[in-house]
Design a protein around this motif. Structure first.
Motif: not given
Length: 138
Positions: A54-56, A81-90, A132-136
């Protein structure tokens, strides 16, 4: 800089700024796998493998479709688990401008893979773009 709270059966959080480009997904996989391996009772190996995938997928999606800077946050607690990937796009649409044909191609299935692994997905605005957040749960 990697920041992580120790787990030992307690909630744990890891936050890491990611490099731009193809190096981001590799770095994210490495640090997530290391964190998830620290406490097998908190995160069984099959679950850890799914979480690293999921992280990948989330980081690859961000690097492919959004601007930097990129960051990864992984939060663990018992059976969740919560995985959050931040980026610079709005852009919160999640469509990334793909035509339908491109979304069904081999390189357009990342978020479907994440959902197929049982994660719930959310998109949230952040100070510098979005997360973008994924909760598992397991």
């Amino acid at each position: 800089m990697d920041r992580a709270g120790a787990s030992c059966g307690r909630p744990a959080t890891l936050h890491v700024e990611l490099p731009p480009g193809a190096q981001a997904a590799r770095r994210a996989r490495q640090v997530a796998a290391r964190m998830l391996a620290l406490d097998p009772p908190l995160c069984p190996r099959p679950v850890a493998e799914d979480l690293v995938l999921i992280v990948s997928e989330l980081v690859t999606n961000a690097v492919t479709h959004a601007t930097g800077p990129y960051a990864l946050t992984v939060s663990m607690e018992e059976e969740r688990a919560g995985i959050a990937v931040s980026d610079g796009s709005a852009d919160l649409s999640g469509g990334h401008g793909h035509r339908h044909e491109e979304r069904t191609a081999e390189n357009g299935r990342g978020l479907r893979i994440v959902r197929a692994l049982g994660a719930d997905l959310f998109v949230s605005p952040s100070d510098s773009g979005k997360q973008v957040i994924a909760i598992m749960t397991w």
